[in-house]
Design an enzyme around this catalytic site. Sequence first.
Site, PDB file in Angstrom:
ATOM      1  N   GLU A 127     -25.750  10.605  42.073  1.00  0.00           N
ATOM      2  CA  GLU A 127     -27.002  10.081  43.202  1.00  0.00           C
ATOM      3  C   GLU A 127     -26.920   9.045  43.250  1.00  0.00           C
ATOM      4  O   GLU A 127     -26.251   8.079  42.932  1.00  0.00           O
ATOM      5  CB  GLU A 127     -28.315  10.514  42.073  1.00  0.00           C
ATOM      6  CG  GLU A 127     -28.301  11.615  41.528  1.00  0.00           C
ATOM      7  CD  GLU A 127     -29.817  12.041  41.135  1.00  0.00           C
ATOM      8  OE1 GLU A 127     -30.595  10.903  40.255  1.00  0.00           O
ATOM      9  OE2 GLU A 127     -30.660  12.994  39.855  1.00  0.00           O
ATOM     10  N   GLU A 364     -14.468  11.268  40.392  1.00  0.00           N
ATOM     11  CA  GLU A 364     -14.163  12.562  38.936  1.00  0.00           C
ATOM     12  C   GLU A 364     -14.280  10.551  38.003  1.00  0.00           C
ATOM     13  O   GLU A 364     -12.866  11.088  37.056  1.00  0.00           O
ATOM     14  CB  GLU A 364     -12.375  12.206  39.358  1.00  0.00           C
ATOM     15  CG  GLU A 364     -12.813  13.652  40.189  1.00  0.00           C
ATOM     16  CD  GLU A 364     -12.605  14.817  40.029  1.00  0.00           C
ATOM     17  OE1 GLU A 364     -13.334  14.988  38.916  1.00  0.00           O
ATOM     18  OE2 GLU A 364     -13.137  15.798  40.544  1.00  0.00           O
ATOM     19  N   GLU A 368     -12.396   2.177  36.505  1.00  0.00           N
ATOM     20  CA  GLU A 368     -13.228   0.746  35.045  1.00  0.00           C
ATOM     21  C   GLU A 368     -13.737   1.682  33.795  1.00  0.00           C
ATOM     22  O   GLU A 368     -13.854   1.682  32.503  1.00  0.00           O
ATOM     23  CB  GLU A 368     -13.826   0.525  35.557  1.00  0.00           C
ATOM     24  CG  GLU A 368     -13.679  -0.983  36.780  1.00  0.00           C
ATOM     25  CD  GLU A 368     -13.475  -0.385  38.220  1.00  0.00           C
ATOM     26  OE1 GLU A 368     -13.383   0.705  38.690  1.00  0.00           O
ATOM     27  OE2 GLU A 368     -12.632  -1.651  39.001  1.00  0.00           O
TER      28      GLU A 368
HETATM   29  N1  CAA Z   1     -16.656  16.431  26.572  1.00  0.00           N
HETATM   30  C1  CAA Z   1     -18.026  16.145  26.241  1.00  0.00           C
HETATM   31  N2  CAA Z   1     -19.059  16.016  25.822  1.00  0.00           N
HETATM   32  C2  CAA Z   1     -18.301  14.433  25.955  1.00  0.00           C
HETATM   33  C3  CAA Z   1     -18.135  13.642  27.165  1.00  0.00           C
HETATM   34  C4  CAA Z   1     -16.639  14.582  27.049  1.00  0.00           C
HETATM   35  N3  CAA Z   1     -15.577  14.226  27.891  1.00  0.00           N
HETATM   36  N4  CAA Z   1     -17.914  12.507  26.881  1.00  0.00           N
HETATM   37  C5  CAA Z   1     -18.848  12.615  26.466  1.00  0.00           C
HETATM   38  N5  CAA Z   1     -19.625  13.165  25.995  1.00  0.00           N
HETATM   39  C6  CAA Z   1     -21.059  14.112  24.885  1.00  0.00           C
HETATM   40  C7  CAA Z   1     -20.704  13.028  24.246  1.00  0.00           C
HETATM   41  O1  CAA Z   1     -20.262  13.502  22.529  1.00  0.00           O
HETATM   42  C8  CAA Z   1     -22.335  12.421  23.287  1.00  0.00           C
HETATM   43  O2  CAA Z   1     -23.166  13.805  22.854  1.00  0.00           O
HETATM   44  P1  CAA Z   1     -23.809  13.039  21.802  1.00  0.00           P
HETATM   45  O3  CAA Z   1     -24.884  12.378  22.697  1.00  0.00           O
HETATM   46  O4  CAA Z   1     -24.251  14.909  21.201  1.00  0.00           O
HETATM   47  O5  CAA Z   1     -23.133  12.290  20.922  1.00  0.00           O
HETATM   48  C9  CAA Z   1     -22.895  12.719  24.913  1.00  0.00           C
HETATM   49  O6  CAA Z   1     -22.274  13.107  25.997  1.00  0.00           O
HETATM   50  C10 CAA Z   1     -23.171  11.126  25.084  1.00  0.00           C
HETATM   51  O7  CAA Z   1     -22.255  10.207  26.005  1.00  0.00           O
HETATM   52  P2  CAA Z   1     -21.825   8.785  25.597  1.00  0.00           P
HETATM   53  O8  CAA Z   1     -23.037   8.132  25.177  1.00  0.00           O
HETATM   54  O9  CAA Z   1     -20.480   8.704  25.522  1.00  0.00           O
HETATM   55  O10 CAA Z   1     -22.437   8.702  27.380  1.00  0.00           O
HETATM   56  P3  CAA Z   1     -22.981   7.483  28.169  1.00  0.00           P
HETATM   57  O11 CAA Z   1     -24.007   7.146  29.073  1.00  0.00           O
HETATM   58  O12 CAA Z   1     -21.903   6.103  27.533  1.00  0.00           O
HETATM   59  O13 CAA Z   1     -21.943   7.977  29.721  1.00  0.00           O
HETATM   60  C11 CAA Z   1     -19.317   7.903  30.654  1.00  0.00           C
HETATM   61  C12 CAA Z   1     -20.123   8.158  29.633  1.00  0.00           C
HETATM   62  C13 CAA Z   1     -17.976   7.745  30.115  1.00  0.00           C
HETATM   63  C14 CAA Z   1     -19.607   6.097  31.122  1.00  0.00           C
HETATM   64  C15 CAA Z   1     -19.784   8.981  31.435  1.00  0.00           C
HETATM   65  O14 CAA Z   1     -21.346   8.268  32.402  1.00  0.00           O
HETATM   66  C16 CAA Z   1     -19.036   9.043  32.825  1.00  0.00           C
HETATM   67  O15 CAA Z   1     -17.674   9.934  32.956  1.00  0.00           O
HETATM   68  N6  CAA Z   1     -19.014   8.421  33.745  1.00  0.00           N
HETATM   69  C17 CAA Z   1     -18.532   8.255  35.218  1.00  0.00           C
HETATM   70  C18 CAA Z   1     -19.739  10.018  36.434  1.00  0.00           C
HETATM   71  C19 CAA Z   1     -18.207  10.048  37.135  1.00  0.00           C
HETATM   72  O16 CAA Z   1     -17.412  10.764  37.072  1.00  0.00           O
HETATM   73  N7  CAA Z   1     -19.659  10.286  38.363  1.00  0.00           N
HETATM   74  C20 CAA Z   1     -18.076  10.903  38.844  1.00  0.00           C
HETATM   75  C21 CAA Z   1     -19.154  12.420  39.735  1.00  0.00           C
HETATM   76  S1  CAA Z   1     -18.588  13.338  40.376  1.00  0.00           S
HETATM   77  C22 CAA Z   1     -16.941  13.319  41.503  1.00  0.00           C
HETATM   78  O17 CAA Z   1     -16.611  12.622  41.512  1.00  0.00           O
HETATM   79  C23 CAA Z   1     -16.437  14.311  41.896  1.00  0.00           C
HETATM   80  C24 CAA Z   1     -16.251  15.214  43.271  1.00  0.00           C
HETATM   81  O18 CAA Z   1     -16.945  14.861  44.449  1.00  0.00           O
HETATM   82  C25 CAA Z   1     -14.297  14.443  43.420  1.00  0.00           C
END
Ligand code: CAA
Length: 381
Positions: A127, A364, A368
């Site tokens: 978003e 994706e 960072e």
């Molecule tokens: N697989 C399964 N579960 C996962 C996981 C994974 N890889 N990573 C985290 N989780 C779970 C955790 O275990 C946790 O669960 P519990 O609460 O039960 O413990 C929950 O999710 C929350 O995890 P975090 O506390 O680690 O979450 P966070 O808020 O700190 O965020 C982050 C982690 C890695 C920063 C994540 O927000 C992230 O990957 N951000 C980037 C977003 C992204 O990649 N966006 C891309 C958009 S889509 C796109 O680009 C597609 C396109 O159009 C081409």
Amino acid sequence: MQFQLTEDQRAVRDMVREFAAKEIAPVAAKHDREHSFPMATAKRMGELGLLGITVPEQYGGPGADYVSFALVAEELAVADASHSVIFGANASLSVGPILNFGNEAQKQRYLPGLSSGAILGCYALTESQSGSDAGSLTTTARKEGEHYVVNGAKQFITNGGVADLCVLFARTDSASKDAKGVSAFLVDTKTKGFKVGRNEHKLGLNASYTNQLFFEDMVLPKEALLGREGEGFKIAMATLDTGRIMAAAGSTGIARAAFEASVAYAKERKQFGRPIATNQAIQWKLADMDVTIEAARNLYLKAAWLRDQKQPYTHAASRAKLFASEMAMKATIEAVQIHGGNGYTKDYPVERYMRDIKIFEIFEGTSEIQRLVIARHVVGA
Ligand code: CAA
């Protein structure tokens, strides 16, 4: 230890290499110039079984493994990065959540169409105020009896403007502000209240549509819920793990295209009476490309192999995505440098490669965020 692809994996790679060279490469520059969606070749990818390559035969797919899936992403990107991303938005970001978290009815309803290309999918997580911090999304899905009422907006959604099916992430728990209150839904894009906004004008990847999506009192039946309420963030993250393998493989493909163009150009282009390939300054650039492309390929194949072995692969996927995208950014810049003034013109494809690759360091999960994921595995915190 076995470094060879299987016969099936080689067959998929070679088939896609031939298809991409014959049917995609010739139209890539035109779609880039015209910012037009390549519907004809996108549908051809469906006919060839690529758009749902990991979907089991019982749901209409070829049931290939994730190594094959990744090889497809590389081969398509050699011809055109946009096609590789269109493939990924379908074969990974749309198919993945249904395959891994859908119930039987959802699998039967959507997977055959996604596999054949009869329907195209998109993945709506990001978003305007929720990018890297994906858990902070504010689109809501309010439960009302047997329905959910969805309101909000999404941004930068690949395939958004052409999709028939949208994998939507929305907040079902209005009291929560983080990842825990998020749920996933499967949305028919013809549903009343679903609106497509602008197609972004981007630096590159011009043949891939990147849309805003709006949801205005959109009513969804409870059967649209994917997985359980509150499970949406995990579905989103698990899906992105595979998406990151795809992005790594696509980056490797773009770098390979830049490399192959540079080798050919350096052998042909003469200055000071001899091909520029005889200059060590050029040779070292090509040698660096050769090494780092191979390293990136090994990283993404390892991640895909781990996924096929049903072993944890989050760390490996982030490693591959981080390394391959940054490697390919560098390789495309060097490719333009090797081509000199010609490289800066649209007479040669390397300027397109340089524009197309930049987003691979961003979507994706940014570089960072990949470092953050990797560091959490390294440090254990
Ligand atoms: N697989 C399964 N579960 C996962 C996981 C994974 N890889 N990573 C985290 N989780 C779970 C955790 O275990 C946790 O669960 P519990 O609460 O039960 O413990 C929950 O999710 C929350 O995890 P975090 O506390 O680690 O979450 P966070 O808020 O700190 O965020 C982050 C982690 C890695 C920063 C994540 O927000 C992230 O990957 N951000 C980037 C977003 C992204 O990649 N966006 C891309 C958009 S889509 C796109 O680009 C597609 C396109 O159009 C081409």
